[in-house]
Design a protein around this motif. Sequence first.
Motif, short mmCIF file in Angstrom:
data_model
loop_
_atom_site.label_atom_id
_atom_site.label_comp_id
_atom_site.label_asym_id
_atom_site.label_seq_id
_atom_site.Cartn_x
_atom_site.Cartn_y
_atom_site.Cartn_z
N GLU A 1 -6.14 -5.80 -3.10
CA GLU A 1 -5.98 -6.22 -1.72
C GLU A 1 -4.58 -5.87 -1.20
O GLU A 1 -4.42 -5.50 -0.03
CB GLU A 1 -6.22 -7.73 -1.59
N ALA A 2 -3.59 -5.95 -2.06
CA ALA A 2 -2.24 -5.54 -1.67
C ALA A 2 -2.23 -4.06 -1.31
O ALA A 2 -1.64 -3.65 -0.30
CB ALA A 2 -1.26 -5.83 -2.79
N PHE A 3 -2.90 -3.25 -2.12
CA PHE A 3 -2.97 -1.82 -1.81
C PHE A 3 -3.67 -1.58 -0.48
O PHE A 3 -3.21 -0.77 0.34
CB PHE A 3 -3.70 -1.08 -2.93
N GLN A 4 -4.76 -2.28 -0.24
CA GLN A 4 -5.50 -2.10 1.01
C GLN A 4 -4.69 -2.56 2.22
O GLN A 4 -4.98 -2.18 3.36
CB GLN A 4 -6.83 -2.85 0.95
N SER A 5 -3.66 -3.37 1.98
CA SER A 5 -2.82 -3.86 3.07
C SER A 5 -1.70 -2.88 3.42
O SER A 5 -0.97 -3.10 4.39
CB SER A 5 -2.19 -5.21 2.69
N SER A 6 -1.55 -1.83 2.62
CA SER A 6 -0.47 -0.87 2.86
C SER A 6 -0.91 0.18 3.87
O SER A 6 -2.09 0.46 4.06
CB SER A 6 -0.05 -0.20 1.56
N ARG A 7 0.05 0.78 4.50
CA ARG A 7 -0.20 1.71 5.60
C ARG A 7 -0.65 3.08 5.08
O ARG A 7 -0.05 3.63 4.15
CB ARG A 7 1.08 1.87 6.43
N THR A 8 -1.68 3.63 5.69
CA THR A 8 -2.11 4.99 5.38
C THR A 8 -0.98 5.96 5.75
O THR A 8 -0.34 5.83 6.79
CB THR A 8 -3.38 5.35 6.17
N GLY A 9 -0.76 6.92 4.89
CA GLY A 9 0.27 7.93 5.15
C GLY A 9 1.49 7.77 4.27
O GLY A 9 1.99 8.75 3.71
N TRP A 10 1.99 6.53 4.14
CA TRP A 10 3.19 6.35 3.32
C TRP A 10 3.30 4.97 2.66
O TRP A 10 4.29 4.68 2.00
CB TRP A 10 4.45 6.58 4.16
N GLY A 11 2.32 4.12 2.84
CA GLY A 11 2.41 2.78 2.27
C GLY A 11 2.60 2.80 0.75
O GLY A 11 1.97 3.58 0.04
N LYS A 12 3.48 1.93 0.26
CA LYS A 12 3.77 1.86 -1.18
C LYS A 12 3.52 0.45 -1.68
O LYS A 12 4.00 -0.52 -1.10
CB LYS A 12 5.23 2.24 -1.44
N THR A 13 2.74 0.34 -2.76
CA THR A 13 2.42 -0.95 -3.36
C THR A 13 3.09 -1.04 -4.72
O THR A 13 2.95 -0.13 -5.55
CB THR A 13 0.90 -1.13 -3.51
N VAL A 14 3.81 -2.13 -4.95
CA VAL A 14 4.52 -2.34 -6.21
C VAL A 14 3.88 -3.51 -6.94
O VAL A 14 3.80 -4.62 -6.40
CB VAL A 14 6.01 -2.62 -5.96
N ILE A 15 3.42 -3.28 -8.16
CA ILE A 15 2.77 -4.31 -8.98
C ILE A 15 3.83 -4.96 -9.87
O ILE A 15 4.44 -4.30 -10.72
CB ILE A 15 1.64 -3.72 -9.85
N LEU A 16 4.05 -6.27 -9.67
CA LEU A 16 5.01 -7.01 -10.47
C LEU A 16 4.36 -8.10 -11.30
O LEU A 16 4.91 -8.52 -12.32
CB LEU A 16 6.06 -7.65 -9.56
N GLY A 17 3.20 -8.60 -10.88
CA GLY A 17 2.53 -9.69 -11.58
C GLY A 17 2.01 -9.26 -12.94
O GLY A 17 1.67 -8.10 -13.17
N THR A 18 1.94 -10.23 -13.87
CA THR A 18 1.45 -9.98 -15.23
C THR A 18 0.03 -10.48 -15.38
O THR A 18 -0.24 -11.67 -15.21
CB THR A 18 2.34 -10.69 -16.27
#
Length: 391
Positions: free
Chosen positions: A285-302
Amino acid sequence: MEQSAAKPIRCRAAVSKAPGQPLEMEEVEVAPPQAHEVRVKIICTSLCHTDITFWRMKDYPAMFPSILGHEAVGLVESVGEHVQEVAVGDTVVPVFLPQCGECADCLSPRSNICSVLTYLPGLMPRDGTTRFSLAATGEPIHSFLSVSSFAEYTVVDVAHVVKLGGGAAELPPETACLLSCGVSTGVGAAWKAAAVEPGSTVAVFGLGTVGLAVAQGSRMRGAKRIIGVDMNPDKFEIGKRLGVTDFVNPNDTGGKTVSQVIKELTGGGADYCFECIGIPSVMEEAFQSSRTGWGKTVILGTDAAAAPVSISSSDIKRGRSVTGALLGGIKPKDDIPVLAQKCLDKELELDGFVTHRMEFDEINRALDLLDQGKCLRCIIWMDGDEEENGA
């Protein structure tokens, strides 16, 4: 104290003996530090959700009995051979992520994953043994994340120790303690893993210590809009103080997905999304919330189960990216002293992260509060005297 003169120490430790069961206060024997090792007298430690994850875990890499804890500050009590960067009496922060300073990864600005000292669950990284045992029986006790701070004394490899020298040594112990893991992970992720740009929009999934630190780090980087996502409305007030400008409660979206709400708020999606919980569906869901074109998602949770995350290749090809980071991408020996100085300069404010303070004997109560989501960070004072320790 030279390594040759160091003797075993008997002290108290909170030992985890079975999954999810209360920690048991035991007298343990802590062996002298061997070559490239440091024995540390813990001043205070705090609890992190990763401790909860492994405390509950029934299978490998969880090991029993063990001494959990990996967020702490202490004083060097003795050192082993070949240790030169710290000396007896130095204030140090132990960290789960090593930095040997010599391998290709440690020398590169592109990585903070040391390629020489790989993690050995429950054991010291260089010789595969443990420095802990039960004083009464001699039974070996496993270490945890190369730190094991739920003990009055611990032994860590020098690659896992960050010296707080100069003015940083004057940092209050409970503030220095927070830099050992959670806050450094969050602020570091905004700073290093994402390199948040001024004027950008940010979405933070999970407003625990790491998520709130991401928010503060993003504000420090100049983000104009920071959206916090959490099911606990109590997190919203502290979020405001740390830079969160908008809030989304997944239980109160009127039937819309969180990503739909965030796209509406931002006009197409956030520039940077951070997942700070450790749930694969939330990562998606975090990835789907990022902007098309340049959105970057960073995974920190374990995610304890290490389950796969499902993302469409078509979405990836449209310019969005996903990355992960341990300790937010920072190099501990290089960057934690910088964060300590930012605390001294009042650029980084950490007072709001400490919601409880307790004595060592109360550690199971602290575990329960964190497990129930009723605290951010609980500082555990080993000698029970906050005044003496500068709190």
